[in-house]
Design a protein around this motif. Structure first.
Motif, mmCIF file in Angstrom:
data_model
loop_
_atom_site.group_PDB
_atom_site.id
_atom_site.type_symbol
_atom_site.label_atom_id
_atom_site.label_comp_id
_atom_site.label_asym_id
_atom_site.label_seq_id
_atom_site.Cartn_x
_atom_site.Cartn_y
_atom_site.Cartn_z
ATOM 1 N N TYR A 130 1.074 -1.339 0.077
ATOM 2 C CA TYR A 130 -0.119 -0.175 0.081
ATOM 3 C C TYR A 130 0.876 1.352 0.015
ATOM 4 O O TYR A 130 0.689 2.174 -0.854
ATOM 5 N N THR A 136 -1.130 7.636 -0.567
ATOM 6 C CA THR A 136 -1.751 7.410 0.849
ATOM 7 C C THR A 136 -2.653 8.496 1.131
ATOM 8 O O THR A 136 -3.441 8.400 2.260
ATOM 9 N N ASN A 141 -8.010 4.302 -1.002
ATOM 10 C CA ASN A 141 -7.244 3.424 -1.100
ATOM 11 C C ASN A 141 -7.004 2.189 -0.138
ATOM 12 O O ASN A 141 -6.923 0.976 -0.247
ATOM 13 N N LEU A 142 -6.970 2.599 1.246
ATOM 14 C CA LEU A 142 -6.798 1.703 1.914
ATOM 15 C C LEU A 142 -8.002 0.728 2.285
ATOM 16 O O LEU A 142 -7.827 -0.657 2.485
ATOM 17 N N MET A 145 -7.657 -1.785 -0.495
ATOM 18 C CA MET A 145 -6.610 -2.777 -0.125
ATOM 19 C C MET A 145 -7.115 -3.936 0.981
ATOM 20 O O MET A 145 -6.464 -5.085 0.812
#
Length: 580
Positions: A130, A136, A141-142, A145
């Protein structure tokens, strides 16, 4: 005009008929596709997710969903999704509960420790990739993921827990909801899942050559371990009483002297066969039909006398041997010592069969609903003892619906209780996945202490579990289908595929090699251990087919309960850290 009713059935999202048709279509298509074999592997119910994605995409592409964002009202999809998830994880908890705490005994402690390290490595690899390959500063995005992580470890309950936690977090924080912009973590899960299944099988095959493993040698090792480690395997023998120090002593006293557990099911004296009880006095020359744990056989024989050959099956005597089912709820949780079968009923219980495995009837062993007891004694005494424990096949066939929903009620309440963790601003909840799972595990293991009968037939448990899983996957797929193609073709879809593959295989290679070097783990046990850690039935099926023994299943069942719990917990924690 004549087909207007059919068009309305397909497109009217407010219609109950449309919603039922949609779910029936998705699950039916997914079920048929899930039967297709890729080599020796099938994806099973997971194809329901892909069928839902396909049909959800088609509804959006052709504009069949009208003003709805999805092919059905979002409130309905959310309810069916969460209810399906609850049924699924609760039945998993009931299944793994009886073996959850015992899985930490003996060698299971180290195996579970290695399994927990793999779970942490999966999360660690996910975070490393990541930070290496994603922006970030982009809040979406997290969570995506996390979807990749769940797909990479083929853990659907983890996806459900993460999705449910994510929705709860976004409801409380509009800024986070805006950042997601309709992205569904199920899309990332679907991108990573297929290659993860193939990656696991490919990894264990490659490990065979890296570690220079000879399958025949591994099979021989398993065979020797079974022979050399009898543990609680029952052993039957005939002993002639020859120890003069024991003549005139009661059977109860002799057992206390020895400090070993054994059961004397029949006794022959002067040609007469009887069933001895605790206060039976033994004499010189008595022939005893003894059942004990196999690793106690030598000590019991040396203490009592000598082993002789005798076929008890041809004796014409009033003694019978009968399999009896434990079906009375009030018997569940009681030990054989508490039941006093020998002194109260004049029978001996020599063996217990539970989930297909024979166990020696140790006086400290707790009985459970569904256990099969081997009783030996006079026919009328056996009938009386059988009545005391139930022995009603009809009762076992009746599903315990009430206790299931009592457990779900307690699980939902537990999952809704907020508690704080230092460093996380928002209160943490176990959620609709974690709460029912924990309650189910405890009910499965210790339900008898609360007078809650956890027993369900295997077929009932499997049916409810599969029903919940299919409803959950269909709902997730239908919602994800609206954005899946955009994620795959225009977004980070292909990146999710290869990143998921790396999350899958890197921890496998690290911990498999370590377990081989440090624990001297058998290759077949290792395959089951990896399958259990990744909660992956296709890999277990492949391992069973290759092994031809029970080693993969033993490795799988040893680590599966804790791994499932950790997969669900870590998926939620990562989402909670995201909003910290």
């Amino acid at each position: 005009m004549q087909m207007e009713w059919f068009s309305k059935l397909l497109t009217d999202s407010s219609s109950i008929g449309h919603i039922v048709l949609l779910y029936a279509l998705v699950i039916a298509v997914g079920y048929k596709l899930g039967k297709i074999k890729f080599g020796a592997v099938t994806l099973g119910s997971t194809f329901v997710l892909f069928a839902g994605i396909l049909i959800g995409h088609l509804y959006k592409y052709f504009g069949l969903n009208g003003t709805e964002a999805y092919a059905a009202p979002q409130a309905v999809l959310n309810f069916v999704q969460d209810f399906g998830l609850i049924l699924f994880v609760y039945c998993i908890g009931l299944q793994v509960g009886p073996g959850f705490f015992s899985s930490f005994k003996k060698g299971g402690v180290k195996l579970n420790l290695y399994s927990a390290i793999i779970v942490l490595l999966n999360v660690g690899v996910m975070f490393a990739l990541y930070y290496l390959f994603f922006d970030t500063n982009d809040l979406k995005n997290l969570p995506m993921m996390v979807g990749v992580l769940c797909g990479a470890v083929t853990n659907t309950p983890g996806l459900g827990a993460a999705n449910e936690t994510l929705n709860d977090v976004m409801r409380r924080n509009p800024d986070l909801q805006s950042a997601m912009q309709g992205n569904e973590i199920a899309s990332a899960y679907a991108c990573a899942y297929p290659l993860a299944v193939l990656g696991m099988i490919g990894a264990v095959i490659l490990l065979r050559y890296i570690l220079k493993i000879k399958l025949q040698k591994e099979q021989e090792q398993i065979r020797r371990e079974v022979e050399d480690n009898p543990h609680a395997k029952p052993h039957r023998m005939t002993i002639r009483m020859e120890n003069h120090a024991l003549f005139g002593k009661e059977l109860r006293q002799i057992r206390e002297f020895m400090g070993r557990n054994f059961v004397c099911s029949r006794m022959e004296r002067n040609g007469e066969v009887t069933t001895p009880v605790f206060d039976t006095v033994l004499q010189d020359g008595d022939l005893l039909n003894v059942v004990c744990a196999e690793d106690d056989a030598e000590a019991v024989t040396a203490f009592l006398g000598s082993c002789v050959e005798k076929d008890w099956s041809i004796e014409e005597s009033p003694v019978v041997s009968k399999r009896v089912l434990v079906t009375k709820p009030e018997i569940e949780g009681k030990t054989f010592g508490q039941m006093h079968f020998s002194s109260l009923y004049g029978v001996n219980v020599t063996r217990l069969t539970r989930t297909g495995m024979d166990l020696f009837a140790d006086r400290n062993l707790h009985m459970q609903i569904g256990d099969r007891l081997l009783m030996v004694g006079p026919e009328e005494n056996v009938a009386r003892a059988a009545n005391a424990v139930g022995n009603s096949v009809k009762r076992l066939k009746h599903p315990n619906i009430g206790p299931i929903f009592i457990g779900i009620l307690l699980g939902v309440i537990l999952g809704s209780i907020p508690f704080t963790i230092s460093g996380i601003p928002n209160p943490v909840k176990l959620g609709l996945a974690g709460g029912p799972l924990i309650v189910a595990i405890f009910i499965g293991a210790k339900g008898y202490k609360l007078h809650i009968t956890s027993y369900t037939t295997t077929s009932v448990n499997l049916f409810v579990r599969e029903l919940g899983l299919n409803l959950f996957l269909a709902s997730v797929g239908i919602k994800a289908g609206a954005n899946f193609w955009d994620t795959l073709s225009q977004g980070d879809g292909m990146k999710y595929v290869w990143i998921g593959f790396l999350i899958t295989i890197i921890p496998i290679f690290i911990m498999a090699i370590m377990s081989r070097i440090k624990l001297k783990l058998n290759y077949f046990t290792m395959m089951g251990f990896i399958a259990g850690t990744y909660t992956d039935p296709p890999l277990l099926g492949f391992a069973n087919q290759m092994a031809g023994n029970d080693a993969p299943a033993v490795g799988y069942s040893t680590v599966y309960p804790l791994s499932m719990f950790l997969r669900i917990l870590t998926a939620q924690l990562v989402i909670l850290l995201w909003c910290a």
